[in-house]
Design a protein around this motif. Structure first.
Motif, mmCIF file in Angstrom:
data_model
loop_
_atom_site.group_PDB
_atom_site.id
_atom_site.type_symbol
_atom_site.label_atom_id
_atom_site.label_comp_id
_atom_site.label_asym_id
_atom_site.label_seq_id
_atom_site.Cartn_x
_atom_site.Cartn_y
_atom_site.Cartn_z
ATOM 1 N N PHE A 110 0.845 -1.188 0.000
ATOM 2 C CA PHE A 110 0.000 0.000 0.000
ATOM 3 C C PHE A 110 0.882 1.239 0.000
ATOM 4 C CE2 PHE A 110 -2.595 -3.300 1.854
ATOM 5 C CZ PHE A 110 -3.851 -3.078 1.315
ATOM 6 N N ARG A 111 0.358 2.290 -0.616
ATOM 7 C CA ARG A 111 1.039 3.583 -0.616
ATOM 8 C C ARG A 111 0.104 4.618 -0.002
ATOM 9 N NH1 ARG A 111 5.275 6.358 -2.818
ATOM 10 N NH2 ARG A 111 4.934 8.509 -3.470
ATOM 11 N N ASP A 112 0.630 5.393 0.933
ATOM 12 C CA ASP A 112 -0.135 6.437 1.604
ATOM 13 C C ASP A 112 -1.423 5.888 2.205
ATOM 14 O OD1 ASP A 112 1.840 8.216 0.842
ATOM 15 O OD2 ASP A 112 0.760 8.896 -0.940
ATOM 16 N N GLN A 113 -1.285 4.751 2.907
ATOM 17 C CA GLN A 113 -2.435 4.139 3.560
ATOM 18 C C GLN A 113 -2.768 4.907 4.842
ATOM 19 O OE1 GLN A 113 -4.416 1.759 2.601
ATOM 20 N NE2 GLN A 113 -5.583 1.480 4.478
ATOM 21 N N PRO A 114 -4.000 5.417 4.987
ATOM 22 C CA PRO A 114 -4.345 6.137 6.219
ATOM 23 C C PRO A 114 -4.520 5.180 7.393
ATOM 24 C CG PRO A 114 -6.258 5.981 4.776
ATOM 25 C CD PRO A 114 -5.097 5.415 4.002
ATOM 26 N N LEU A 115 -3.941 5.541 8.535
ATOM 27 C CA LEU A 115 -4.050 4.744 9.759
ATOM 28 C C LEU A 115 -4.274 5.696 10.929
ATOM 29 C CD1 LEU A 115 -1.036 2.282 9.248
ATOM 30 C CD2 LEU A 115 -3.460 1.747 8.948
ATOM 31 N N THR A 116 -5.302 5.421 11.718
ATOM 32 C CA THR A 116 -5.583 6.232 12.902
ATOM 33 C C THR A 116 -5.003 5.527 14.108
ATOM 34 O OG1 THR A 116 -7.625 7.060 11.912
ATOM 35 C CG2 THR A 116 -7.372 7.327 14.286
ATOM 36 N N MET A 117 -3.946 6.110 14.689
ATOM 37 C CA MET A 117 -3.203 5.488 15.782
ATOM 38 C C MET A 117 -3.456 6.207 17.110
ATOM 39 S SD MET A 117 0.529 4.900 14.014
ATOM 40 C CE MET A 117 0.799 3.650 12.754
ATOM 41 N N PHE A 122 -3.034 9.528 22.482
ATOM 42 C CA PHE A 122 -4.011 10.397 21.830
ATOM 43 C C PHE A 122 -4.140 9.965 20.374
ATOM 44 C CE2 PHE A 122 0.173 12.348 21.643
ATOM 45 C CZ PHE A 122 0.314 12.660 20.307
ATOM 46 N N THR A 123 -5.226 10.377 19.756
ATOM 47 C CA THR A 123 -5.510 9.951 18.386
ATOM 48 C C THR A 123 -4.644 10.723 17.395
ATOM 49 O OG1 THR A 123 -7.789 9.406 18.965
ATOM 50 C CG2 THR A 123 -7.305 9.745 16.632
ATOM 51 N N GLU A 124 -4.031 9.987 16.471
ATOM 52 C CA GLU A 124 -3.206 10.586 15.424
ATOM 53 C C GLU A 124 -3.657 10.083 14.061
ATOM 54 O OE1 GLU A 124 1.237 10.681 16.197
ATOM 55 O OE2 GLU A 124 0.590 9.202 17.679
ATOM 56 N N GLU A 125 -3.825 11.008 13.123
ATOM 57 C CA GLU A 125 -4.083 10.634 11.736
ATOM 58 C C GLU A 125 -2.734 10.507 11.038
ATOM 59 O OE1 GLU A 125 -6.971 9.816 10.481
ATOM 60 O OE2 GLU A 125 -7.974 10.253 12.377
ATOM 61 N N THR A 126 -2.404 9.314 10.601
ATOM 62 C CA THR A 126 -1.106 9.062 9.968
ATOM 63 C C THR A 126 -1.313 8.358 8.633
ATOM 64 O OG1 THR A 126 -0.807 6.880 10.988
ATOM 65 C CG2 THR A 126 -0.048 8.800 12.251
ATOM 66 N N TRP A 127 -0.256 8.360 7.820
ATOM 67 C CA TRP A 127 -0.264 7.648 6.541
ATOM 68 C C TRP A 127 1.055 6.875 6.418
ATOM 69 C CZ3 TRP A 127 -2.502 12.216 7.520
ATOM 70 C CH2 TRP A 127 -3.802 12.428 7.071
#
Length: 219
Positions: A110-117, A122-127
């Motif tokens: 996958f490329r630039d897969q969004p993952l909420t960690m 605390f919640t982080e929006e990551t790719w």
């Protein structure tokens, strides 16, 4: 995760932590009993400068290298030797189908897969860019999964900011042209190189130009 089995010494790198880890208290057992495929995979992973992790066996035990440690955030170093489902509970519903597919012999990327960690509380929006590949044992069965990954969050955010700025600039240009076009004054826009790029209708009448395309780009 339960109490850590890792050595609580922050200065240790992952190769040292892996050697010192109490593997006999995990489903993998003592390192001296590890199959060749596991030993070779772990050694290759630990030697790599690229972020990598290894998921092994039916318990999906997680091992990882120095490059992967920052991805874990505050879960490092306690994540070592624990089931992946316990290490990444917030990601597990999305990761489990992919992981199970790899244990059936599939490879995924996958490329630039969004993952909420929530790795740091605390919640982080990551790719992320990542590739899952099966690791085969001597019997020809999939015994593990090798993950090669990289954090693409900065790249994705930068692209979004560029796209937003471009869209805003285009909207401003369209608005400005509509304002200029509505004027009855003689208005012309000349680029830095001295070429004509716009002329209002009032300007076209004044300059006796019937088709702006005929003069667009002229000095």
């Amino acid at each position: 995760m339960n109490a850590s089995l890792a050595i609580s010494m922050p200065e240790l790198n992952m190769a040292e932590r892996t050697r010192a880890f109490a593997w006999d208290r995990t489903p993998l057992g003592p390192r001296s009993t590890w199959p060749a495929a596991l030993r070779i995979s772990v050694d290759a992973m630990l030697a790599s400068l690229h972020p990598m992790c290894l998921i092994w066996g039916s318990e999906r035990i997680l091992l990882y290298n120095d490059g992967y440690a920052p991805i874990l955030g505050s879960r490092h170093p306690d994540a070592l030797g624990y089931p992946t489902a316990e290490v990444w509970p917030e990601l597990w519903p999305d990761l489990e189908p992919l992981i199970e597919g790899v244990f059936r012999g599939e490879s995924v990327a996958f490329r630039d897969q969004p993952l909420t960690m929530t790795r740091n509380g605390f919640t982080e929006e990551t790719w992320y860019d990542f590739a899952y590949s099966p690791v085969w044992d001597d019997e020809g069965e999939v015994a593990g999964l090798m993950n090669i990954t990289s954090d693409s969050t900065a790249r994705v955010k930068a692209k979004r900011e560029r796209d937003a700025a471009t869209a805003e600039a285009q909207e401003a240009a369209v608005f400005m042209r509509s304002v200029l076009a509505a004027s009855t004054d003689c208005i012309k826009v000349v680029e830095l190189d001295g070429t004509l790029s716009f002329m209002s209708e009032g300007g076209m009448k004044t300059m006796e130009v019937s088709d702006f395309n005929a003069v667009a780009g002229c000095p």
